[in-house]
Design a protein around this motif. Structure first.
Motif, PDB file in Angstrom:
ATOM      1  N   ARG A 242       0.830  -1.204   0.000  1.00  0.00           N
ATOM      2  CA  ARG A 242       0.000   0.000   0.000  1.00  0.00           C
ATOM      3  C   ARG A 242       0.869   1.261   0.000  1.00  0.00           C
ATOM      4  N   ASP A 243       1.959   1.236   0.814  1.00  0.00           N
ATOM      5  CA  ASP A 243       2.861   2.392   0.838  1.00  0.00           C
ATOM      6  C   ASP A 243       3.504   2.602  -0.527  1.00  0.00           C
ATOM      7  N   GLN A 244       3.899   1.475  -1.145  1.00  0.00           N
ATOM      8  CA  GLN A 244       4.516   1.584  -2.469  1.00  0.00           C
ATOM      9  C   GLN A 244       3.530   2.161  -3.485  1.00  0.00           C
ATOM     10  N   LEU A 245       2.283   1.692  -3.419  1.00  0.00           N
ATOM     11  CA  LEU A 245       1.255   2.224  -4.325  1.00  0.00           C
ATOM     12  C   LEU A 245       0.999   3.698  -4.057  1.00  0.00           C
ATOM     13  N   GLY A 246       1.037   4.068  -2.738  1.00  0.00           N
ATOM     14  CA  GLY A 246       0.854   5.486  -2.408  1.00  0.00           C
ATOM     15  C   GLY A 246       1.956   6.339  -3.017  1.00  0.00           C
ATOM     16  N   ARG A 247       3.214   5.835  -2.907  1.00  0.00           N
ATOM     17  CA  ARG A 247       4.320   6.590  -3.505  1.00  0.00           C
ATOM     18  C   ARG A 247       4.186   6.650  -5.024  1.00  0.00           C
ATOM     19  N   HIS A 248       3.756   5.534  -5.631  1.00  0.00           N
ATOM     20  CA  HIS A 248       3.576   5.518  -7.088  1.00  0.00           C
ATOM     21  C   HIS A 248       2.479   6.501  -7.505  1.00  0.00           C
ATOM     22  N   ALA A 249       1.398   6.526  -6.710  1.00  0.00           N
ATOM     23  CA  ALA A 249       0.313   7.470  -7.008  1.00  0.00           C
ATOM     24  C   ALA A 249       0.803   8.909  -6.914  1.00  0.00           C
ATOM     25  N   ALA A 250       1.639   9.188  -5.870  1.00  0.00           N
ATOM     26  CA  ALA A 250       2.176  10.543  -5.726  1.00  0.00           C
ATOM     27  C   ALA A 250       3.062  10.894  -6.930  1.00  0.00           C
ATOM     28  N   THR A 251       3.851   9.882  -7.388  1.00  0.00           N
ATOM     29  CA  THR A 251       4.698  10.117  -8.568  1.00  0.00           C
ATOM     30  C   THR A 251       3.842  10.419  -9.803  1.00  0.00           C
ATOM     31  N   LEU A 252       2.756   9.648  -9.973  1.00  0.00           N
ATOM     32  CA  LEU A 252       1.855   9.889 -11.103  1.00  0.00           C
ATOM     33  C   LEU A 252       1.209  11.268 -11.018  1.00  0.00           C
ATOM     34  N   GLU A 253       0.851  11.667  -9.794  1.00  0.00           N
ATOM     35  CA  GLU A 253       0.273  13.003  -9.617  1.00  0.00           C
ATOM     36  C   GLU A 253       1.267  14.088 -10.047  1.00  0.00           C
ATOM     37  N   SER A 254       2.524  13.887  -9.629  1.00  0.00           N
ATOM     38  CA  SER A 254       3.551  14.861 -10.009  1.00  0.00           C
ATOM     39  C   SER A 254       3.761  14.895 -11.520  1.00  0.00           C
TER      40      SER A 254
END
Length: 289
Positions: free
Chosen positions: A139-151
């Protein structure tokens, strides 16, 4: 038919009977007796059998046989003979010890099984903790990936806006060139002597104008591609958020399962303790006063 009676016990003697420790009769009306001739010591329709066997009436009957102070029924019993108090007590102790030993062996076997079950449950709980930890990490990894996609999405939007601004500037420049074309034609008409040079210059301007229009069309196409790519990234981001929410919803279920396993272990310990209490009470009654 006349009843026959064994002789009454004398001093230091008692009825040769271990029924109060080894025997129980429950009649159809619920009455409980400790032998076929003894008085009623309780009723299972009003009181649980373990409590009846530990009632004052049951203890008094055992105490009478144990001390030789027999009640009326035991004193006149025709089924059992007479024994010394010490012999009777020794037999009762042996009987209680044998039953206690059997019960202890059974409890030890059950404790061994319970320990194996507990070990398996602890292993399963450890596995579940590891699974939960893996889910948390994912979940943390997905959260970081989502933040990267947002950026990345924000960067693509900014780049798209910059392209839109550049396209608008090029269109304005094309309009300026279009506005200058009539002026150039008037200048050519007025300067017949420079007609050839002006024609060459006009051809050059025409080619540049055509190139700018082609470049503007290419910029339009690029802008449409960027919009489609941005929409695809937004759809992927929504999928990532949905997956993260599903993982978060699964977490309470895993924690509930772990709590159920812990309660089951506690219940097994309680059952083991409940089996030990009757043995302790029997051993306590077997001690001579």
């Amino acid at each position: 038919m006349a009843m026959s009676f064994n002789k009454a016990p004398g001093p230091g003697e008692t009825r040769d009977c271990t029924d109060p420790w080894n025997f129980v009769i429950v009649r159809s009306n619920g009455d409980v007796s400790l032998c076929c001739r003894s008085e009623v010591v309780g009723n299972v329709k009003r009181t649980p059998l373990p409590e009846v066997l530990e009632s004052d009436q049951a203890k008094e009957l055992r105490r009478g046989v144990w001390t030789g102070k027999l009640n009326y029924d035991c004193l006149r019993c025709s089924e059992r003979g007479v024994a010394t108090i010490e012999d009777l007590r020794a037999r009762v102790r042996r009987g209680v010890s044998d039953r206690a030993a059997e019960e202890i062996a059974s409890l030890r076997s059950e404790r061994h099984v319970l320990r194996q079950i507990r070990s398996e449950l602890l292993k399963e709980r450890a596995g579940l903790h590891g699974h939960v930890g893996a889910i948390e990490g994912e979940r943390d990894q997905l959260g970081r990936h989502a933040a990267t996609l947002e950026s990345e999405l924000a960067s693509l939007r900014a780049h798209g806006e910059a392209l839109e601004a550049e396209l608008a500037r090029l269109r304005e420049h094309a309009k300026v060139l279009e506005a200058e074309r009539p002026q150039l034609r008037g200048h050519i008409a007025n300067l017949e002597g420079e007609n050839a040079a002006l024609k060459g210059h006009a051809d050059t301007l025409e080619r540049e104008n055509s190139g700018l229009k082609g470049h503007a069309r290419a910029m339009d196409s690029d802008a449409r591609g960027l919009r489609e790519h941005a929409q695809a990234l937004e759809a992927e981001l929504r999928g990532v958020h949905g997956h993260a929410q599903a993982l978060e919803a699964e977490r309470p279920h895993l924690q509930g399962h772990i709590q159920n396993l812990e309660r089951e272990v506690a219940n097994l310990h309680a059952r083991l303790e409940a089996k030990r209490n009757p043995i302790r009470r029997i051993l306590g009654l077997a001690k001579p006063k």
